[in-house]
Each structure stands twice: as C-alpha cells, then as structure tokens.
Design a protein around this motif. Structure first.
Motif, PDB file in Angstrom:
ATOM      1  N   ARG A   1       0.849  -1.195   0.000  1.00  0.00           N
ATOM      2  CA  ARG A   1       0.000   0.000   0.000  1.00  0.00           C
ATOM      3  C   ARG A   1       0.881   1.240   0.000  1.00  0.00           C
ATOM      4  O   ARG A   1       1.861   1.320   0.722  1.00  0.00           O
ATOM      5  CB  ARG A   1      -0.902   0.017   1.230  1.00  0.00           C
ATOM      6  CG  ARG A   1      -1.811   1.233   1.252  1.00  0.00           C
ATOM      7  CD  ARG A   1      -2.808   1.168   2.364  1.00  0.00           C
ATOM      8  NE  ARG A   1      -3.614   2.383   2.384  1.00  0.00           N
ATOM      9  CZ  ARG A   1      -4.703   2.544   3.093  1.00  0.00           C
ATOM     10  NH1 ARG A   1      -5.136   1.558   3.860  1.00  0.00           N
ATOM     11  NH2 ARG A   1      -5.369   3.672   3.054  1.00  0.00           N
TER      12      ARG A   1
ATOM     13  N   TYR B   1      -3.679   3.745  -2.448  1.00  0.00           N
ATOM     14  CA  TYR B   1      -3.648   2.682  -3.463  1.00  0.00           C
ATOM     15  C   TYR B   1      -2.922   1.455  -2.938  1.00  0.00           C
ATOM     16  O   TYR B   1      -1.946   1.556  -2.201  1.00  0.00           O
ATOM     17  CB  TYR B   1      -2.955   3.165  -4.746  1.00  0.00           C
ATOM     18  CG  TYR B   1      -3.760   4.230  -5.442  1.00  0.00           C
ATOM     19  CD1 TYR B   1      -4.785   3.898  -6.307  1.00  0.00           C
ATOM     20  CD2 TYR B   1      -3.517   5.570  -5.192  1.00  0.00           C
ATOM     21  CE1 TYR B   1      -5.552   4.879  -6.913  1.00  0.00           C
ATOM     22  CE2 TYR B   1      -4.276   6.559  -5.795  1.00  0.00           C
ATOM     23  CZ  TYR B   1      -5.295   6.203  -6.662  1.00  0.00           C
ATOM     24  OH  TYR B   1      -6.051   7.165  -7.249  1.00  0.00           O
TER      25      TYR B   1
ATOM     26  N   LEU C   1      -7.569 -10.078  -4.687  1.00  0.00           N
ATOM     27  CA  LEU C   1      -8.435  -9.354  -3.759  1.00  0.00           C
ATOM     28  C   LEU C   1      -8.046  -9.652  -2.312  1.00  0.00           C
ATOM     29  O   LEU C   1      -8.054  -8.759  -1.465  1.00  0.00           O
ATOM     30  CB  LEU C   1      -9.904  -9.704  -3.993  1.00  0.00           C
ATOM     31  CG  LEU C   1     -10.531  -9.137  -5.259  1.00  0.00           C
ATOM     32  CD1 LEU C   1     -11.965  -9.646  -5.418  1.00  0.00           C
ATOM     33  CD2 LEU C   1     -10.489  -7.612  -5.252  1.00  0.00           C
TER      34      LEU C   1
ATOM     35  N   ALA D   1      -4.940  -7.617  -1.640  1.00  0.00           N
ATOM     36  CA  ALA D   1      -5.285  -6.191  -1.529  1.00  0.00           C
ATOM     37  C   ALA D   1      -6.015  -5.917  -0.220  1.00  0.00           C
ATOM     38  O   ALA D   1      -5.741  -4.919   0.460  1.00  0.00           O
ATOM     39  CB  ALA D   1      -6.136  -5.755  -2.720  1.00  0.00           C
ATOM     40  N   ALA D   2      -6.936  -6.797   0.143  1.00  0.00           N
ATOM     41  CA  ALA D   2      -7.697  -6.611   1.380  1.00  0.00           C
ATOM     42  C   ALA D   2      -6.785  -6.666   2.601  1.00  0.00           C
ATOM     43  O   ALA D   2      -7.017  -5.964   3.583  1.00  0.00           O
ATOM     44  CB  ALA D   2      -8.792  -7.674   1.487  1.00  0.00           C
TER      45      ALA D   2
ATOM     46  N   SER E   1      -5.528  -3.168   3.034  1.00  0.00           N
ATOM     47  CA  SER E   1      -6.489  -2.061   3.015  1.00  0.00           C
ATOM     48  C   SER E   1      -7.442  -2.058   4.204  1.00  0.00           C
ATOM     49  O   SER E   1      -8.293  -1.184   4.297  1.00  0.00           O
ATOM     50  CB  SER E   1      -7.295  -2.097   1.717  1.00  0.00           C
ATOM     51  OG  SER E   1      -8.067  -3.277   1.646  1.00  0.00           O
TER      52      SER E   1
ATOM     53  N   ILE F   1     -12.002  -1.549   0.131  1.00  0.00           N
ATOM     54  CA  ILE F   1     -11.595  -1.301  -1.252  1.00  0.00           C
ATOM     55  C   ILE F   1     -12.711  -0.518  -1.927  1.00  0.00           C
ATOM     56  O   ILE F   1     -13.840  -0.991  -2.030  1.00  0.00           O
ATOM     57  CB  ILE F   1     -11.300  -2.615  -1.996  1.00  0.00           C
ATOM     58  CG1 ILE F   1     -10.101  -3.325  -1.341  1.00  0.00           C
ATOM     59  CG2 ILE F   1     -11.042  -2.350  -3.479  1.00  0.00           C
ATOM     60  CD1 ILE F   1      -9.821  -4.712  -1.878  1.00  0.00           C
TER      61      ILE F   1
ATOM     62  N   VAL G   1      -5.759  -1.219  -6.727  1.00  0.00           N
ATOM     63  CA  VAL G   1      -7.048  -0.858  -6.143  1.00  0.00           C
ATOM     64  C   VAL G   1      -6.912   0.442  -5.351  1.00  0.00           C
ATOM     65  O   VAL G   1      -5.835   0.752  -4.842  1.00  0.00           O
ATOM     66  CB  VAL G   1      -7.626  -1.974  -5.244  1.00  0.00           C
ATOM     67  CG1 VAL G   1      -7.710  -3.297  -6.009  1.00  0.00           C
ATOM     68  CG2 VAL G   1      -6.837  -2.136  -3.968  1.00  0.00           C
TER      69      VAL G   1
ATOM     70  N   VAL H   1      -8.222   2.507  -2.069  1.00  0.00           N
ATOM     71  CA  VAL H   1      -8.793   2.270  -0.755  1.00  0.00           C
ATOM     72  C   VAL H   1      -9.604   3.495  -0.350  1.00  0.00           C
ATOM     73  O   VAL H   1      -9.142   4.615  -0.514  1.00  0.00           O
ATOM     74  CB  VAL H   1      -7.690   1.988   0.282  1.00  0.00           C
ATOM     75  CG1 VAL H   1      -8.274   1.791   1.665  1.00  0.00           C
ATOM     76  CG2 VAL H   1      -6.878   0.777  -0.141  1.00  0.00           C
TER      77      VAL H   1
END
Length: 153
Positions: free
Chosen positions: A30, A34, A75, A78-79, A82, A88, A150, A152
């Motif tokens: 992160r 983003y 995902l 990314a999660a 975030s 997201i 992604v 946030v």
C-alpha cells in the motif's frame, strides 16, 4: 447496495488466505490510498488449479476459471493491506498475463474471468482499465497470472 463482502458471499465465495510469495516480494503493497498487488497465480488450497499453455494443454474455459481464482487471490492480497475487502473503494486496473501458444489470440476472453468477478463483487466500482498480455511462460507453469491496482476508501 450490498457491501463487496456480501456480494462475494452471495456468489458462494469467500476471500481465501493470502497466498504466500514464491520468491522475494510482498503479495501487496500500500502507498497512500492505493494498493498494488504482486502477480497472483491460480492457487487454491495451496495448489495450482492447472498448469500448461492456453491453446495447447489448457482450454479457454479452464484459463478463464484460473483468471477468476487469480483475481480472488489478488483481492485477498489487496484486502490484507487495506483493512478488509469492504475498504476497497474501486478496482483501478487489472493486468492479466496468459501463458499461451504463439497462435493463440484469445487473451481478452481469458482475462474476462478476472474482470467479470471484479464486476460481480464491486458493481460499477469494479469497472477497471485492463491489459491482457500473452506470454511464453509464467512461474510454476501457471497458465494465468493477475495483478491489481485498487483504491482504498
């Protein structure tokens, strides 16, 4: 409007554990608002779904299912950076690499496996820019690899 986690559950899916890196990198990083994921392979329960080249050993349908699993793994990565899937706010970009034979030109169809999942989970916030790229080989002989950017919220 249902939250992304509710939409995912409605699809009969759950966010998997973050797939551990296969080399010297982080699954996601992160910076500001983003998150950039590393390329995610079609790993489910610790194993690749399938191996080989699209257009030879792997069908378009199998490859699209792999792209869907890659997107689910992305995902999860990314999660993890975030504060959870529901944090997201938008899928900005997807890059889909397809290990394929030289004459195969259906990379965009394979990439739809990832893009359609992102749309199902995030609705309009899942509409994203995308690249679908044919390559000679991917790590571990995976047929597909997906990375995401992604935002946030």
């Amino acid at each position: 409007m249902p939250a992304p986690s509710e939409r995912l559950a409605g699809l009969g899916l759950e966010l998997p554990d973050v797939v551990p890196p296969v080399a010297a990198y982080q699954p996601a990083v992160r910076t500001g608002s983003y998150v950039y994921t590393a390329g995610q392979l079609p790993i489910r329960d610790g194993d690749l779904i399938t191996t080989g080249k699209v257009g030879a050993d792997v069908t378009v349908e199998e490859a699209a299912a792999c792209a869907r699993q890659c997107a689910l793994n992305a995902l999860a990565a990314a999660a993890s950076q975030s504060g959870g899937l529901d944090r997201i706010a938008r899928i900005v970009k997807a890059v889909v690499f397809v290990a394929s034979t030289p004459d195969f030109t259906g990379q965009p169809v394979v990439a739809n496996g990832a893009s359609e999942l992102l749309g199902e989970v995030f609705d309009d916030a899942g509409l994203h820019a995308r690249s679908a790229v044919g390559v000679t080989v991917l790590p571990l002989d995976a047929p597909v690899e997906v990375e995401l950017v992604v935002e946030v919220g």
